[in-house]
Design a protein around this motif. Structure first.
Motif, PDB file in Angstrom:
ATOM      1  N   MET A  57       0.676  -1.376   0.035  1.00  0.00           N
ATOM      2  CA  MET A  57      -0.137  -0.090  -0.075  1.00  0.00           C
ATOM      3  C   MET A  57       0.720   1.041  -0.019  1.00  0.00           C
ATOM      4  N   SER A  58       0.597   2.188  -0.995  1.00  0.00           N
ATOM      5  CA  SER A  58       1.360   3.391  -0.982  1.00  0.00           C
ATOM      6  C   SER A  58       0.541   4.576  -0.075  1.00  0.00           C
ATOM      7  N   ILE A  59       1.226   5.240   0.570  1.00  0.00           N
ATOM      8  CA  ILE A  59       0.638   6.300   1.589  1.00  0.00           C
ATOM      9  C   ILE A  59       1.629   7.592   1.222  1.00  0.00           C
ATOM     10  N   LYS A  60       0.961   8.687   1.101  1.00  0.00           N
ATOM     11  CA  LYS A  60       1.453   9.881   0.699  1.00  0.00           C
ATOM     12  C   LYS A  60       2.317  10.286   2.026  1.00  0.00           C
ATOM     13  N   ILE A  61       3.671  10.693   2.123  1.00  0.00           N
ATOM     14  CA  ILE A  61       4.342  11.049   3.062  1.00  0.00           C
ATOM     15  C   ILE A  61       4.657  12.583   2.988  1.00  0.00           C
ATOM     16  N   PRO A  62       4.221  13.422   3.856  1.00  0.00           N
ATOM     17  CA  PRO A  62       4.710  14.833   3.772  1.00  0.00           C
ATOM     18  C   PRO A  62       6.304  15.020   3.670  1.00  0.00           C
ATOM     19  N   ILE A  63       6.814  15.881   2.992  1.00  0.00           N
ATOM     20  CA  ILE A  63       8.141  16.396   3.293  1.00  0.00           C
ATOM     21  C   ILE A  63       8.429  17.466   3.841  1.00  0.00           C
ATOM     22  N   GLU A  64       9.097  17.419   4.977  1.00  0.00           N
ATOM     23  CA  GLU A  64       9.303  18.697   5.695  1.00  0.00           C
ATOM     24  C   GLU A  64      10.991  19.082   5.515  1.00  0.00           C
ATOM     25  N   THR A  65      11.294  20.264   5.436  1.00  0.00           N
ATOM     26  CA  THR A  65      12.556  20.675   5.283  1.00  0.00           C
ATOM     27  C   THR A  65      13.162  21.074   6.823  1.00  0.00           C
ATOM     28  N   SER A  66      14.185  20.432   7.231  1.00  0.00           N
ATOM     29  CA  SER A  66      14.606  20.594   8.601  1.00  0.00           C
ATOM     30  C   SER A  66      15.997  21.731   8.212  1.00  0.00           C
ATOM     31  N   ALA A  67      15.835  22.833   8.641  1.00  0.00           N
ATOM     32  CA  ALA A  67      17.003  23.720   8.577  1.00  0.00           C
ATOM     33  C   ALA A  67      17.985  23.680   9.672  1.00  0.00           C
ATOM     34  N   ARG A  68      19.127  24.053   9.556  1.00  0.00           N
ATOM     35  CA  ARG A  68      20.089  24.071  10.702  1.00  0.00           C
ATOM     36  C   ARG A  68      19.561  24.505  12.059  1.00  0.00           C
ATOM     37  N   HIS A  69      19.581  23.538  12.952  1.00  0.00           N
ATOM     38  CA  HIS A  69      19.220  23.691  14.415  1.00  0.00           C
ATOM     39  C   HIS A  69      20.040  22.943  15.392  1.00  0.00           C
ATOM     40  N   MET A  70      19.594  23.088  16.747  1.00  0.00           N
ATOM     41  CA  MET A  70      20.330  22.250  17.876  1.00  0.00           C
ATOM     42  C   MET A  70      19.478  21.734  18.564  1.00  0.00           C
ATOM     43  N   HIS A  71      19.769  20.573  18.933  1.00  0.00           N
ATOM     44  CA  HIS A  71      19.350  19.962  20.402  1.00  0.00           C
ATOM     45  C   HIS A  71      20.076  20.214  21.540  1.00  0.00           C
ATOM     46  N   ILE A  72      19.854  20.353  22.615  1.00  0.00           N
ATOM     47  CA  ILE A  72      20.904  20.629  23.798  1.00  0.00           C
ATOM     48  C   ILE A  72      20.438  20.197  24.937  1.00  0.00           C
ATOM     49  N   CYS A  73      21.502  19.608  25.789  1.00  0.00           N
ATOM     50  CA  CYS A  73      21.364  19.255  26.903  1.00  0.00           C
ATOM     51  C   CYS A  73      21.037  20.123  28.199  1.00  0.00           C
ATOM     52  N   LYS A  74      20.495  20.004  29.270  1.00  0.00           N
ATOM     53  CA  LYS A  74      20.405  21.124  30.125  1.00  0.00           C
ATOM     54  C   LYS A  74      21.836  21.590  30.692  1.00  0.00           C
ATOM     55  N   GLU A  75      22.755  20.753  30.855  1.00  0.00           N
ATOM     56  CA  GLU A  75      23.946  21.617  31.364  1.00  0.00           C
ATOM     57  C   GLU A  75      24.483  22.380  30.478  1.00  0.00           C
ATOM     58  N   ASP A  76      24.357  22.158  29.206  1.00  0.00           N
ATOM     59  CA  ASP A  76      25.270  23.004  28.291  1.00  0.00           C
ATOM     60  C   ASP A  76      24.295  24.324  28.318  1.00  0.00           C
ATOM     61  N   PHE A  77      23.019  24.189  28.248  1.00  0.00           N
ATOM     62  CA  PHE A  77      21.991  25.385  28.277  1.00  0.00           C
ATOM     63  C   PHE A  77      22.301  26.177  29.215  1.00  0.00           C
ATOM     64  N   GLU A  78      22.368  25.537  30.487  1.00  0.00           N
ATOM     65  CA  GLU A  78      22.570  26.498  31.576  1.00  0.00           C
ATOM     66  C   GLU A  78      23.673  27.488  31.694  1.00  0.00           C
ATOM     67  N   LYS A  79      25.034  26.754  30.938  1.00  0.00           N
ATOM     68  CA  LYS A  79      26.250  27.424  30.634  1.00  0.00           C
ATOM     69  C   LYS A  79      25.984  28.580  29.985  1.00  0.00           C
ATOM     70  N   LEU A  80      25.153  28.382  28.849  1.00  0.00           N
ATOM     71  CA  LEU A  80      25.161  29.504  27.789  1.00  0.00           C
ATOM     72  C   LEU A  80      24.192  30.559  28.124  1.00  0.00           C
ATOM     73  N   PHE A  81      23.131  30.135  29.138  1.00  0.00           N
ATOM     74  CA  PHE A  81      22.065  31.228  29.265  1.00  0.00           C
ATOM     75  C   PHE A  81      22.003  31.396  30.672  1.00  0.00           C
ATOM     76  N   GLY A  82      22.742  30.701  31.695  1.00  0.00           N
ATOM     77  CA  GLY A  82      22.614  30.824  33.111  1.00  0.00           C
ATOM     78  C   GLY A  82      21.978  29.989  33.944  1.00  0.00           C
ATOM     79  N   THR A  83      22.379  29.612  34.949  1.00  0.00           N
ATOM     80  CA  THR A  83      21.864  28.670  36.183  1.00  0.00           C
ATOM     81  C   THR A  83      20.437  28.919  36.195  1.00  0.00           C
ATOM     82  N   GLY A  84      19.646  27.671  36.132  1.00  0.00           N
ATOM     83  CA  GLY A  84      18.173  27.566  36.363  1.00  0.00           C
ATOM     84  C   GLY A  84      17.647  28.052  34.915  1.00  0.00           C
ATOM     85  N   SER A  85      18.018  28.421  34.104  1.00  0.00           N
ATOM     86  CA  SER A  85      17.293  28.704  32.830  1.00  0.00           C
ATOM     87  C   SER A  85      16.611  27.692  32.101  1.00  0.00           C
ATOM     88  N   GLN A  86      15.619  27.861  31.806  1.00  0.00           N
ATOM     89  CA  GLN A  86      14.860  26.838  30.969  1.00  0.00           C
ATOM     90  C   GLN A  86      14.393  27.207  29.484  1.00  0.00           C
TER      91      GLN A  86
END
Length: 213
Positions: free
Chosen positions: A1-30
């Motif tokens: 069975m064929s199903i139409k699959i939407p194609i999305e463009t993923s521009a440059r981006h980041m996933h980040i861990c909490k430790e690195d995020f707090e270093k960049l934006f301050g302790t306790g930042s969310q």
């Protein structure tokens, strides 16, 4: 069975861990919610960072939430040339032996030893959708795109199956620009070689050797 699959463009981006995020934006930042993404529970945050490589940099890189166990920067092949880092194509989360970079935020700058990848093109789908399309998790498939006079067949597209996924194929900006898509581009999985998954590099070697399938 064929199903139409939407194609999305993923521009440059980041996933980040909490430790690195707090270093960049301050302790306790969310991470601050800005916009939902197509995959349930994923969102674009308001915060932005600058990514710096040996040869160049990109400002205002989007951060995606929620926090991840490890920081990961996703760019296109063209982007790696501007940054001056090796182009390593990987599935998301597979960052062993990948290049690093410098990240700059409003609070500080940090160096990450690894995590810069070119994301391998992939399709998110549910187990039910995988069953209907006769594919399984981590299988590589061919996808034909619908396009105006520049249709393409993408090889080595990884299928990723999870009950919480929403059906979508993700390609980077280089791949999206390779075909003239419309406002709602889509593709379909096509089966070759008696419906068995097949490595396109092996196929090319066979053709060059005179082997026809």
């Amino acid at each position: 069975m064929s199903i139409k699959i939407p194609i999305e463009t993923s521009a440059r981006h980041m996933h980040i861990c909490k430790e690195d995020f707090e270093k960049l934006f301050g302790t306790g930042s969310q991470l601050t919610f800005s916009k939902e993404l197509s995959q349930p529970g994923q969102f674009v945050a308001k915060e932005r960072v600058t990514v710096i490589g040996p040869k160049g940099e990109f400002e205002n890189i989007a951060l995606l939430g929620p926090f991840r166990p490890e920081t990961q920067v996703e760019v296109s092949l063209t982007d790696t040339k501007k940054l001056g880092v090796p182009a390593v194509i990987r599935q998301s989360g597979d960052i062993a032996n990948t290049p690093g970079c410098t990240l700059c935020g409003p609070n500080s700058s940090i160096d990450i030893e690894r995590g810069v990848i070119v994301a391998k093109r992939h399709i998110h789908m549910t187990p039910s959708q995988a069953y209907k399309m006769h594919v399984k998790d981590n299988e590589s498939v061919f996808v034909m795109t619908k396009s105006y006079e520049r249709a393409l067949i993408y090889a080595d597209v990884v299928v990723r199956v999870h009950k919480n996924f929403s059906l979508a194929m993700h390609v980077d900006t280089d791949e999206a620009n390779a075909f003239a898509n419309d406002k709602e581009p889509y593709g379909v999985i096509i089966k070759l070689f008696d419906n068995d998954s097949y490595n396109v590099n092996e196929w090319m070697e066979e053709i060059l050797s005179g082997i026809q399938r």
